[in-house]
Design an enzyme around this catalytic site. Structure first.
Site, short mmCIF file in Angstrom:
data_model
loop_
_atom_site.label_atom_id
_atom_site.label_comp_id
_atom_site.label_asym_id
_atom_site.label_seq_id
_atom_site.Cartn_x
_atom_site.Cartn_y
_atom_site.Cartn_z
CG ASN A 9 8.89 1.76 3.72
OD1 ASN A 9 8.95 2.96 3.46
ND2 ASN A 9 9.56 0.84 3.02
CD1 TRP A 10 3.22 5.12 5.60
CD2 TRP A 10 3.07 7.36 5.54
NE1 TRP A 10 2.30 5.51 6.54
CE2 TRP A 10 2.19 6.87 6.53
CE3 TRP A 10 3.15 8.74 5.33
CZ2 TRP A 10 1.38 7.71 7.30
CZ3 TRP A 10 2.35 9.58 6.11
CH2 TRP A 10 1.48 9.07 7.08
CE LYS A 11 7.46 -0.25 0.28
NZ LYS A 11 7.37 -1.46 -0.52
CG HIS A 93 13.13 -1.20 1.19
ND1 HIS A 93 12.73 -1.52 -0.08
CD2 HIS A 93 12.10 -1.53 2.01
CE1 HIS A 93 11.49 -2.02 -0.02
NE2 HIS A 93 11.09 -2.03 1.23
CD GLU A 95 10.21 -0.82 -2.70
OE1 GLU A 95 10.12 0.25 -2.08
OE2 GLU A 95 9.33 -1.71 -2.64
CD GLU A 163 10.80 -5.34 3.84
OE1 GLU A 163 9.68 -5.07 4.26
OE2 GLU A 163 11.46 -4.59 3.10
N GLY A 169 4.77 -6.01 -2.05
CA GLY A 169 3.76 -5.37 -2.89
C GLY A 169 3.09 -6.31 -3.88
CB SER A 209 2.27 -9.24 0.71
OG SER A 209 2.63 -8.74 -0.57
N GLY A 231 2.32 -1.16 1.81
CA GLY A 231 0.99 -0.76 1.37
C GLY A 231 -0.03 -0.65 2.50
P1 PGA Z 1 4.46 -4.22 1.25
O1 PGA Z 1 5.93 -3.60 1.39
O2 PGA Z 1 3.91 -4.39 2.65
O3 PGA Z 1 3.68 -3.23 0.44
O4 PGA Z 1 4.61 -5.55 0.57
C1 PGA Z 1 6.78 -4.00 2.42
C2 PGA Z 1 8.09 -3.24 2.36
O5 PGA Z 1 8.63 -3.07 1.26
O6 PGA Z 1 8.60 -2.77 3.39
#
Ligand code: PGA
Length: 250
Positions: A9-11, A93, A95, A163, A169, A209, A231
């Protein structure tokens, strides 16, 4: 037998130049034994699909609107994602739930239209640190699971991503026991709601993470069928190492 899935997931990261990472990744995994997915920002979906054509990499969106079309400035529909050539979409997600105040009901509607459109839909769930510390993890994830997953789910059109919000992150990861407990719980809930056939065929990813150093241990946990990686999916070398760890766990 569930096919493992490594999803990146490049966000809100990446411009045209980032597609070089996709090319490098595809070269490193010409004949993968797992599914590999990259979800770039919406602006890159179409070009990512072109770069990934004739490779084993799938492309997905990071969100879609719950409506088929209409007056929703700035949003994109499931049909647009499909039309751009993508085959997956992430919904719910944390976020999105936090930044856009998305609730379970809205996530469920998004998942429903994504499934109706023929996209494999990754529904995300996970508790906050406060909820974890108050021993509410299973209540919260169970509530999100029943509230966010539509009845139309099958092993083909649904993927769950567990998650924990506090692990995203941050470099903090739950213990393997904690991951296993939630994944077993999600599996049992899926089997109870959809019956053993469908319930056992839905893939459950861990996210938060994941990196090349911790991936192998996480992939050894029962009912972990892959990862949703933020990330560490931005650099092809890191994501490639995670894919290699996943395939070694099969
Ligand atoms: P992260 O994000 O690997 O940077 O912790 C995971 C995600 O939000 O899908």
């Amino acid at each position: 037998m569930r096919r493992k899935l490594a999803a990146g997931n490049w966000k809100m990261n990446g411009t045209g130049a980032s597609l070089d990472e996709l090319t490098t990744l595809a070269r490193a995994h010409p004949t993968p034994t797992s599914d590999i997915l990259i979800c770039p920002p919406a602006t890159l979906i179409h070009s990512a699909v072109k770069v990934a054509s004739d490779t084993a990499i799938h492309i997905g969106g990071q969100d879609c609107h719950a409506d088929q079309k209409g007056a929703h400035t700035g949003d994109i529909s499931a049909e647009m994602i499909k039309d751009a050539g993508a085959t997956y979409v992430i919904v719910g997600h944390s976020e999105r739930r936090q930044d856009h105040n998305e609730q379970n009901e809205n996530v469920r509607a998004k998942a429903r239209i994504a499934m109706d459109t023929g996209l494999t839909t990754i529904v995300c769930l996970g508790e906050s640190l406060t909820e974890r510390e108050a021993a509410n993890t299973l209540d919260i994830t169970g509530g999100q699971l029943s509230g966010s997953v539509p009845d139309a789910a099958t092993g083909h059109n649904l993927v769950i991503a567990y998650e924990p919000i506090w692990a995203i992150g941050t470099g903090m990861v739950p213990s393997l026991g904690q991951i296993g407990e939630v994944h077993d719980f999600i599996r049992a809930r899926l089997e109870r709601r959809f019956g053993p056939g469908v319930g056992r065929s839905v893939r459950i990813l861990y996210g938060g993470s994941v990196n090349p150093g911790n991936a192998a241990d996480i992939f050894d946990v029962p009912n972990v069928d892959g990862a949703l990686v933020g990330g560490a999916s931005l650099k092809s070398a890191d994501f490639s190492a995670i894919i290699t760890a996943l395939e070694a766990s099969i």
